[in-house]
Design a protein around this motif. Sequence first.
Motif, PDB file in Angstrom:
ATOM      1  N   ILE A  31       0.841  -1.204   0.000  1.00 22.36           N
ATOM      2  CA  ILE A  31       0.000   0.000   0.000  1.00 22.36           C
ATOM      3  C   ILE A  31       0.872   1.249   0.000  1.00 22.36           C
ATOM      4  O   ILE A  31       0.581   2.216  -0.708  1.00 22.36           O
ATOM      5  N   GLU A  32       1.959   1.205   0.765  1.00 22.20           N
ATOM      6  CA  GLU A  32       2.898   2.340   0.756  1.00 22.20           C
ATOM      7  C   GLU A  32       3.395   2.615  -0.667  1.00 22.20           C
ATOM      8  O   GLU A  32       3.430   3.763  -1.116  1.00 22.20           O
ATOM      9  N   GLU A  39       1.995   1.789  -3.505  1.00 27.69           N
ATOM     10  CA  GLU A  39       0.906   2.250  -4.354  1.00 27.69           C
ATOM     11  C   GLU A  39       0.594   3.728  -4.121  1.00 27.69           C
ATOM     12  O   GLU A  39       0.399   4.496  -5.051  1.00 27.69           O
ATOM     13  N   LEU A  40       0.567   4.103  -2.837  1.00 30.63           N
ATOM     14  CA  LEU A  40       0.178   5.477  -2.507  1.00 30.63           C
ATOM     15  C   LEU A  40       1.358   6.445  -2.547  1.00 30.63           C
ATOM     16  O   LEU A  40       1.172   7.654  -2.506  1.00 30.63           O
ATOM     17  N   HIS A  64      -6.049  14.332  -4.134  1.00 32.19           N
ATOM     18  CA  HIS A  64      -5.562  12.976  -4.273  1.00 32.19           C
ATOM     19  C   HIS A  64      -6.601  12.009  -3.727  1.00 32.19           C
ATOM     20  O   HIS A  64      -6.426  11.424  -2.673  1.00 32.19           O
ATOM     21  N   ARG A  71      -8.554   8.647  -3.689  1.00 33.65           N
ATOM     22  CA  ARG A  71      -8.602   7.268  -4.149  1.00 33.65           C
ATOM     23  C   ARG A  71      -9.901   6.607  -3.721  1.00 33.65           C
ATOM     24  O   ARG A  71     -10.510   6.994  -2.731  1.00 33.65           O
ATOM     25  N   PHE A 114      -2.831   5.533   6.819  1.00 31.71           N
ATOM     26  CA  PHE A 114      -2.705   6.584   5.812  1.00 31.71           C
ATOM     27  C   PHE A 114      -3.820   7.586   6.111  1.00 31.71           C
ATOM     28  O   PHE A 114      -4.544   7.418   7.088  1.00 31.71           O
ATOM     29  N   LEU A 126      -5.009  -1.990  -7.010  1.00 29.09           N
ATOM     30  CA  LEU A 126      -4.072  -2.719  -6.151  1.00 29.09           C
ATOM     31  C   LEU A 126      -4.894  -3.727  -5.360  1.00 29.09           C
ATOM     32  O   LEU A 126      -5.711  -3.359  -4.515  1.00 29.09           O
TER      33      LEU A 126
END
Lengths: 273, 273
Positions: free
Chosen positions: A99-100, A102-103, B3, B5, B29, B87
């Motif tokens: 995830i890190e 991807e983001l 941003h 998602r 996050f 993802l």
Amino acid sequence: MPHRRSAFFVSDRTGITAEAMGSTLLTQFDMQEFKRETIPYIDTVEKAAEVAQKICTRAASDHHRPLLFTSIINPEVRAHLKLDCALSIDFFESFIGQIENELGQKAAQTIGKAHGLINEERYDHRIEAVNFSLNHDDGIKLKDLEEADVILVGVSRSGKTPTCLYLALQYGIKAANYPLTPEDLGCPTLPKSLLPYRNKIFGLTIDPLRLHNIRSERRRDSTYASMENCRSEVNEAESMFRQHAIPFISTTHKSIEEISTTILHKAGLSRRF
Amino acid sequence: MPHRRSAFFVSDRTGITAEAMGSTLLTQFDMQEFKRETIPYIDTVEKAAEVAQKICTRAASDHHRPLLFTSIINPEVRAHLKLDCALSIDFFESFIGQIENELGQKAAQTIGKAHGLINEERYDHRIEAVNFSLNHDDGIKLKDLEEADVILVGVSRSGKTPTCLYLALQYGIKAANYPLTPEDLGCPTLPKSLLPYRNKIFGLTIDPLRLHNIRSERRRDSTYASMENCRSEVNEAESMFRQHAIPFISTTHKSIEEISTTILHKAGLSRRF
């Protein structure tokens, strides 16, 4: 020799996610076999070391490696639970890197707030939903129904109350419920107090035999619990739902979670906090 | 450009595990950034293909790959959610192999029962716990307290009711609660009706300012809600807990999940179903 393993769910917070995750995986094997233990609030290296020792001691006495499901954010704390004496399923380690990437953002590594108090407003909303459901249980209060997100309708003991409470607690949904009485069931129209809210009504039904068993626990040998009465009430309730095009589901083989998520899904509702 | 998602939680059952897992990861996050959607009951190849299309359409309109958290047992259904446009965090695929190896046993690949109705006896126990908590809310019924697993004690609005309901619904714990009235608080002894059960009592306390705010929502400008009264009730309740060595926790900065799991843990209780 019986094959009894231990399964540990270890978390830096409530343990709810680690337990949900581990239990879901274990349903694929014979769950009865596992001695299950949830250990929450493991948020320091010292506590982790203590848990590690406990697990290795268990491994020795079980003559099998325990399964260890962990949900711990701090990498140092986590490191103390990488054990040779257990099969470790490390939830954060497995996924956080992907995830890190991807983001393009590093994980905060602050302790999880998934089941934490995020802010007071959301908390208050949730409590308000619980109070609403308590105050609108069993048709006791028919005022304020315009505030309801959904109104569950069904015969007595079809599962309305626990479903309303679950919807309120887990999703912040204001769920009222209305029990269909024998008088309502004899009527060709919907109960009068529900008429203004018919687009919020969701029906619950249940297999008559199951209903008979549930009601018999409370009032054995009563007309209320009799198989004949249960069958006729359920038939009439289902006719009412069909006639007025009210969506409904059977609660017979469903858990409270399944009933609740099905209603959310079919009624197009979503989490309110 | 903001941003934003999308995050999808897709499951062959309720979606509760997929959502818990995904949400826990996303807390690391900035969660506000995600448009979240749970899609339950995806248990056929056709439904999976439909969801896949929806996710890829979203990817295009978001100009970002969505995050996709899946908890689906059937490998064929799962295969339809291996997408380039997202993802994919595939919960089963990531872990089931390791567990199979460890146990020397193949996964059943039958749809998850983690939140399903396992057997009627367990379901009945859970409902019984919910009814017990409803019937023993707010000290309305002091009989049958010997049946209680735990009795929560605290001043009005300290969080007793939602905690009891959560303990009953999630863990099948019979949780009664007893509100400490001003009369109780002036007394040097424990409330008489609780004396026989003192080893089952657990105290809840709360920050006086937070209590003042909560009570003011209900009865603004009342003595009941006044800061002075809240402070004095909380002080007296805490003195009572200390004097009689009753374990207690503050609910102020805790979610219902945190309060409940802390009580379970400290009172040595565990899941009853």
